[in-house]
Design a protein around this motif. Structure first.
Motif, short mmCIF file in Angstrom:
data_model
loop_
_atom_site.label_atom_id
_atom_site.label_comp_id
_atom_site.label_asym_id
_atom_site.label_seq_id
_atom_site.Cartn_x
_atom_site.Cartn_y
_atom_site.Cartn_z
N PRO A 138 20.24 32.49 11.85
CA PRO A 138 20.37 31.52 11.97
C PRO A 138 21.88 30.84 12.86
CG PRO A 138 21.20 32.76 9.80
CD PRO A 138 20.31 33.38 10.48
N ALA A 139 21.49 29.70 14.21
CA ALA A 139 22.69 28.91 14.56
C ALA A 139 22.48 27.94 14.93
CB ALA A 139 21.37 30.12 15.81
N ARG A 140 23.13 26.99 14.83
CA ARG A 140 22.99 25.56 15.01
C ARG A 140 23.50 25.12 16.21
NH1 ARG A 140 23.98 22.46 10.65
NH2 ARG A 140 25.76 21.14 11.39
N ILE A 141 22.30 25.09 17.27
CA ILE A 141 21.99 24.61 18.81
C ILE A 141 23.26 23.38 19.49
CG2 ILE A 141 21.20 24.42 20.43
CD1 ILE A 141 20.68 27.54 19.34
N GLU A 142 24.29 23.89 19.88
CA GLU A 142 24.80 22.09 20.22
C GLU A 142 24.16 21.74 21.40
OE1 GLU A 142 26.99 18.88 21.13
OE2 GLU A 142 27.60 20.73 19.70
N THR A 143 23.65 20.97 21.29
CA THR A 143 23.08 19.93 22.66
C THR A 143 23.74 19.07 23.84
OG1 THR A 143 22.56 18.15 21.25
CG2 THR A 143 20.77 20.26 20.99
N TYR A 144 25.07 19.16 23.82
CA TYR A 144 25.61 18.39 24.38
C TYR A 144 25.72 17.22 24.64
CZ TYR A 144 27.05 23.52 24.63
OH TYR A 144 26.97 24.46 24.40
N HIS A 145 24.94 16.69 24.19
CA HIS A 145 24.51 15.47 24.47
C HIS A 145 22.72 15.38 25.01
CE1 HIS A 145 27.47 13.76 21.98
NE2 HIS A 145 28.39 14.15 23.29
N ASP A 146 22.71 16.37 25.55
CA ASP A 146 21.53 16.53 26.76
C ASP A 146 20.50 16.33 26.44
OD1 ASP A 146 20.09 17.15 28.99
OD2 ASP A 146 21.55 18.33 29.55
N HIS A 147 19.69 15.95 26.41
CA HIS A 147 18.31 15.78 25.77
C HIS A 147 17.14 17.13 26.01
CE1 HIS A 147 16.23 14.09 29.86
NE2 HIS A 147 17.29 14.22 30.04
N ARG A 148 17.32 17.65 27.35
CA ARG A 148 16.58 18.98 27.70
C ARG A 148 17.10 20.12 27.30
NH1 ARG A 148 13.06 16.98 30.28
NH2 ARG A 148 13.32 15.34 31.82
N ILE A 149 18.70 20.18 26.51
CA ILE A 149 19.33 21.32 26.04
C ILE A 149 18.42 20.77 24.65
CG2 ILE A 149 20.73 22.23 25.14
CD1 ILE A 149 20.96 22.56 27.96
N ALA A 150 18.23 20.21 24.53
CA ALA A 150 18.12 19.96 22.96
C ALA A 150 16.33 20.28 22.76
CB ALA A 150 17.94 18.90 21.88
N MET A 151 15.01 19.74 23.65
CA MET A 151 14.48 19.88 23.67
C MET A 151 13.63 21.57 23.77
SD MET A 151 12.51 16.41 25.20
CE MET A 151 13.41 16.06 26.48
N SER A 152 14.16 21.91 24.80
CA SER A 152 13.64 23.20 24.99
C SER A 152 14.48 24.66 23.86
CB SER A 152 14.79 23.84 26.59
OG SER A 152 16.00 23.53 25.98
N PHE A 153 15.44 23.76 23.49
CA PHE A 153 15.95 25.12 22.02
C PHE A 153 15.33 24.79 20.98
CE2 PHE A 153 19.16 26.48 25.14
CZ PHE A 153 19.30 28.00 24.74
N ALA A 154 14.43 23.34 20.88
CA ALA A 154 13.58 23.43 19.87
C ALA A 154 12.23 24.38 20.04
CB ALA A 154 12.71 22.44 19.81
N LEU A 155 12.10 24.59 21.29
CA LEU A 155 10.95 26.00 21.17
C LEU A 155 11.12 27.54 20.44
CD1 LEU A 155 9.82 25.42 25.01
CD2 LEU A 155 8.90 24.32 22.69
N ALA A 156 12.75 27.61 20.83
CA ALA A 156 13.33 28.63 20.11
C ALA A 156 13.02 29.03 18.74
CB ALA A 156 14.87 28.95 20.60
N GLY A 157 12.87 28.07 18.34
CA GLY A 157 12.67 27.68 16.24
C GLY A 157 11.00 28.04 16.30
N LEU A 158 10.40 28.15 16.69
CA LEU A 158 8.79 28.25 16.94
C LEU A 158 8.97 29.76 16.48
CD1 LEU A 158 6.97 25.99 19.45
CD2 LEU A 158 7.77 25.87 17.26
#
Length: 421
Positions: free
Chosen positions: A366-386
């Motif tokens: 379990p990890a709550r990913i901080e995205t720093y208002h940055d679209h690329r951090i959000a989209m790339s770390f979604a891949l880890a959730g796969l």
């Protein structure tokens, strides 16, 4: 589209993800051709374009300067102009859109009047001094006391002539900004790099191709220099290719799940530099031990997340410029990988070392990913959730900057997303 919740938790699909996905239009190209169409005399139809936060901010700024920008459908802009920008009634606010901010800082120097180009708190931390220095060298009065926006440009309707050198080591966008305004010079303008360092050179090639499509006469003037004639622009119809940076997430989905995703365009058909990431992603789970990200900077967060599951550690080099993107992406990627498992990433100077571990796949971390208002951090770390259970992406709406349909795309492929606070 329904408003997105404050957070989304991803359930690993535990199966290959396959299907057809059409990536959105290229942000980089859309914002270039929006500006060129506004500087051209006549009506230009821009098809396949991206409608996102960044391009909406660019279109709004152009409207505020007297350009007619219509949107007849979800992927088309119809731009009508007499080829001249007018002084806006208020400062141009461009959020954290780097392309729009840098490009317009040079373009507004072509009008007769004072213009302030500004952005949000994050944009006010992103350097713009080298572009301001280059404008001053052309005889255009401009100032940015902090070295970052806001920038005040005192336009006289003249853009100068002759040779101007620019330090592009922090961003190639400075070069593109000067090049796109240069056809309004009082005579030919030679734009030359001060030194050989330049952030992603491929984006300058995108700029040159777009300029030529709108009638500019621009030629190479030696290594790292371009000669632009004072031709102005003429209106044209232009089709925007899909976004290669967005495609990296789809290539990442393929690699991590063993699926097949039809993008409708081959990787070698892209003209954007981030398309080079496809070959690197395709080498997973045996990605190279060292990856030079200098010419595919926006792909690095995607590559780093995929690398977390690689068979061997991966060092990313040539990525210092990532520290001055929407956030410090080197630090952000390292922080969030370490949130998943301490020690998974290390910053070594401006390198990023990912301590790859294939055994991460299938774990509940379990990890709550901080995205720093940055679209690329959000989209790339979604891949880890796969691959890992328990991954929650905070502020998922930040993907609207360049890929508003990102979460719909994942659900369309069969990924379960659970809203949370």
């Amino acid at each position: 589209m329904q408003p997105l919740p404050p957070a989304l938790t991803i359930t690993p699909p535990n199966r290959p993800l396959s299907g057809r996905v059409s990536p959105p239009g290229s942000k980089s190209i859309t914002n270039r051709v929006l500006l060129l169409a506004a500087l051209a005399n006549g009506t230009s139809r821009l098809t396949g374009a991206l409608k996102s936060k960044d391009t909406t901010l660019m279109a709004r700024a152009l409207r505020e300067m007297g350009v007619t920008v219509e949107e007849p459908d979800a992927t088309t802009f119809l731009v009508t102009s007499d080829g001249k920008l007018r002084t806006p009634a208020a400062p141009l606010f461009l959020g954290n859109a780097g392309t729009a901010t840098r490009f317009l800082t040079a373009a507004v120097a072509t009008l007769d009047g004072t213009v302030i180009v500004d952005g949000d708190d994050e944009m006010r931390l992103r350097p713009i001094g080298p572009l301001v220095d280059a404008l001053n060298a052309l005889g255009i009065s401009a100032e940015a006391p902090s070295g970052c926006p806001p920038v005040t440009i005192y336009g006289t309707g003249r853009f100068g002539k002759g040779r101007v050198e620019i330090d592009a080591s922090l961003s190639s966008q400075y070069v593109s900004a000067l090049l796109m305004a240069a056809p309004f010079g009082d005579g030919p303008i030679e734009v030359a790099l001060a030194g050989k360092d330049i952030g992603a050179r491929g984006y300058v090639d995108l700029t040159l191709a777009a300029m030529r499509a709108f009638g500019a006469d621009v030629t190479e003037a030696g290594d790292g220099a371009w000669l632009v004639q004072s031709t102005g622009y003429h209106a044209t119809d232009f089709h925007v290719e899909p976004d290669a940076s967005a495609a990296t997430y789809l290539w990442g989905i393929e690699a991590l799940t063993g699926g097949t995703i039809d993008l409708g365009v081959a990787a070698d058909a892209f003209t954007q530099p981030d398309a080079a990431a496809q070959a690197v992603i395709a080498s997973y789970p045996n990605m190279p031990a060292v990856i030079d990200g200098s010419q595919m900077q926006d792909a690095v967060p995607t590559l780093a997340v995929v690398a977390a599951f690689n068979n061997m550690p991966v060092r990313f080099v040539g990525i210092a410029n990532l520290r001055v993107k929407e956030t410090d992406r080197i630090r952000a990627v390292a922080n969030e990988l370490n949130r998943i498992r301490p020690g998974l990433a290390t910053e070594e100077g401006d390198d990023l070392l990912v301590a790859s571990d294939p055994a991460l796949a299938g774990q509940n971390l379990p990890a709550r990913i901080e995205t720093y208002h940055d679209h690329r951090i959000a989209m790339s770390f979604a891949l880890a959730g796969l691959k890992i259970a328990g991954i929650t992406i905070l502020d998922p709406a930040c993907t609207g900057k360049t890929y508003p349909q990102y979460w719909d795309m994942l659900e369309g492929l069969g990924v379960k997303l659970t809203p949370s606070n």
